[in-house]
Motif scaffolding. Structure first.
Motif, short mmCIF file in Angstrom:
data_model
loop_
_atom_site.label_atom_id
_atom_site.label_comp_id
_atom_site.label_asym_id
_atom_site.label_seq_id
_atom_site.Cartn_x
_atom_site.Cartn_y
_atom_site.Cartn_z
N LEU A 141 0.88 -1.18 0.00
CA LEU A 141 0.00 0.00 0.00
C LEU A 141 0.91 1.22 0.00
O LEU A 141 1.71 1.41 0.90
CB LEU A 141 -0.90 -0.01 1.25
CG LEU A 141 -1.83 1.19 1.45
CD1 LEU A 141 -2.81 1.34 0.29
CD2 LEU A 141 -2.61 1.04 2.76
N MET A 142 0.82 2.03 -1.05
CA MET A 142 1.67 3.21 -1.19
C MET A 142 1.05 4.42 -0.49
O MET A 142 -0.15 4.65 -0.59
CB MET A 142 1.89 3.54 -2.66
CG MET A 142 2.41 2.41 -3.52
SD MET A 142 4.05 1.83 -3.04
CE MET A 142 5.10 3.02 -3.83
N VAL A 143 1.91 5.16 0.19
CA VAL A 143 1.46 6.36 0.90
C VAL A 143 2.20 7.56 0.33
O VAL A 143 3.42 7.52 0.16
CB VAL A 143 1.78 6.25 2.41
CG1 VAL A 143 1.35 7.52 3.14
CG2 VAL A 143 1.10 5.04 3.02
N THR A 144 1.46 8.63 0.03
CA THR A 144 2.13 9.81 -0.49
C THR A 144 1.49 11.09 0.03
O THR A 144 0.34 11.09 0.46
CB THR A 144 2.13 9.82 -2.03
OG1 THR A 144 2.90 10.93 -2.49
CG2 THR A 144 0.73 9.92 -2.58
N ALA A 145 2.26 12.15 -0.02
CA ALA A 145 1.77 13.44 0.48
C ALA A 145 0.92 14.14 -0.58
O ALA A 145 0.04 14.92 -0.26
CB ALA A 145 2.94 14.32 0.89
N ALA A 156 2.30 3.68 -9.43
CA ALA A 156 2.04 2.72 -8.35
C ALA A 156 1.27 1.52 -8.88
O ALA A 156 1.62 0.37 -8.61
CB ALA A 156 1.25 3.41 -7.22
N ALA A 157 0.24 1.80 -9.68
CA ALA A 157 -0.58 0.73 -10.24
C ALA A 157 0.24 -0.14 -11.19
O ALA A 157 0.18 -1.37 -11.12
CB ALA A 157 -1.78 1.33 -10.96
N GLN A 158 1.00 0.50 -12.06
CA GLN A 158 1.81 -0.25 -13.03
C GLN A 158 2.90 -1.06 -12.34
O GLN A 158 3.27 -2.13 -12.79
CB GLN A 158 2.44 0.70 -14.05
CG GLN A 158 1.43 1.21 -15.06
CD GLN A 158 2.03 2.26 -16.00
OE1 GLN A 158 3.03 2.90 -15.70
NE2 GLN A 158 1.39 2.45 -17.13
N GLY A 159 3.40 -0.53 -11.21
CA GLY A 159 4.45 -1.23 -10.48
C GLY A 159 3.92 -2.39 -9.67
O GLY A 159 4.69 -3.14 -9.08
N GLY A 160 2.61 -2.52 -9.61
CA GLY A 160 2.02 -3.65 -8.90
C GLY A 160 1.59 -3.35 -7.48
O GLY A 160 1.36 -4.26 -6.69
N ALA A 161 1.48 -2.05 -7.15
CA ALA A 161 1.02 -1.71 -5.81
C ALA A 161 -0.42 -2.18 -5.63
O ALA A 161 -1.21 -2.16 -6.57
CB ALA A 161 1.10 -0.20 -5.59
N ALA A 162 -0.75 -2.59 -4.41
CA ALA A 162 -2.10 -3.09 -4.13
C ALA A 162 -3.07 -1.94 -3.92
O ALA A 162 -4.28 -2.09 -4.05
CB ALA A 162 -2.07 -3.98 -2.90
N VAL A 177 -6.91 -1.27 3.66
CA VAL A 177 -6.29 -2.54 4.06
C VAL A 177 -7.29 -3.69 3.92
O VAL A 177 -6.99 -4.73 3.33
CB VAL A 177 -5.72 -2.46 5.50
CG1 VAL A 177 -5.31 -3.84 6.00
CG2 VAL A 177 -4.53 -1.51 5.55
N ALA A 178 -8.51 -3.48 4.42
CA ALA A 178 -9.55 -4.50 4.35
C ALA A 178 -9.87 -4.87 2.90
O ALA A 178 -10.02 -6.04 2.55
CB ALA A 178 -10.81 -4.02 5.06
N HIS A 179 -9.93 -3.85 2.05
CA HIS A 179 -10.24 -4.05 0.63
C HIS A 179 -9.15 -4.89 -0.04
O HIS A 179 -9.43 -5.82 -0.79
CB HIS A 179 -10.37 -2.69 -0.07
CG HIS A 179 -10.61 -2.79 -1.54
ND1 HIS A 179 -11.80 -3.25 -2.06
CD2 HIS A 179 -9.81 -2.52 -2.61
CE1 HIS A 179 -11.71 -3.25 -3.40
NE2 HIS A 179 -10.51 -2.82 -3.73
N ILE A 180 -7.90 -4.56 0.26
CA ILE A 180 -6.76 -5.29 -0.32
C ILE A 180 -6.75 -6.74 0.16
O ILE A 180 -6.58 -7.67 -0.62
CB ILE A 180 -5.43 -4.58 0.04
CG1 ILE A 180 -5.35 -3.24 -0.71
CG2 ILE A 180 -4.22 -5.45 -0.31
CD1 ILE A 180 -4.28 -2.29 -0.20
N LEU A 181 -6.96 -6.93 1.47
CA LEU A 181 -6.95 -8.28 2.03
C LEU A 181 -8.08 -9.13 1.44
O LEU A 181 -7.92 -10.31 1.17
CB LEU A 181 -7.09 -8.22 3.56
CG LEU A 181 -5.89 -7.62 4.30
CD1 LEU A 181 -6.19 -7.50 5.78
CD2 LEU A 181 -4.62 -8.44 4.07
#
Length: 127
Positions: free
Chosen positions: A82-86, A96-102, A118-122
């Motif tokens: 899960l990527m976090v950004t400001a 992020a999506a192309q790199g395979g981030a969830a 987190v719940a959605h990804i799990l």
């Protein structure tokens, strides 16, 4: 089912603590921290983790580089990141999506937002 282990990656200790507390409140108490991608990769390769929450902008190895390394590693590529950004820059979201981030989350965020992501990804992973 064993408790999920989270790795929180951010160069600011305050931010790591915030994420850690939010995860704890959401019921995920098992978390470790790393201050950049290099330290994170080291921990991931030498430990057992189920989920990575990583900042994008960090020294030494940023979140995208870390994501690339995780996805290129046979033993780690299954890990959701899960990527976090400001700032929600469109190119960051695409990268992020192309790199395979969830998933992707923008600071500042609430417990509800983090919990939902987190719940959605799990759920998607069937965990």
């Amino acid at each position: 089912m064993a408790e999920l282990r989270f790795l929180i990656v951010d160069d600011f200790s305050t931010m790591r603590r915030i994420v850690r507390n939010l995860l704890k409140e959401a019921g995920y108490a098992d978390a470790e921290e790393a201050e950049d991608g290099v330290a994170a990769l080291n921990k991931l390769r030498n430990g057992r983790f189920d989920f990575v929450v990583s900042d994008i902008n960090m020294p030494n190895m940023n979140g995208f580089e870390l994501l690339t390394q995780i996805k290129a590693d046979e033993k780690l590529k299954h890990l959701p990141v899960l990527m976090v950004t400001a700032e929600a820059r469109k190119e960051d979201i695409v990268a992020a999506a192309q790199g395979g981030a969830a998933g992707y989350i923008v600071k500042p965020f609430t417990k509800a937002t983090l919990e939902e992501k987190v719940a959605h990804i799990l759920k998607k992973l069937g965990l």
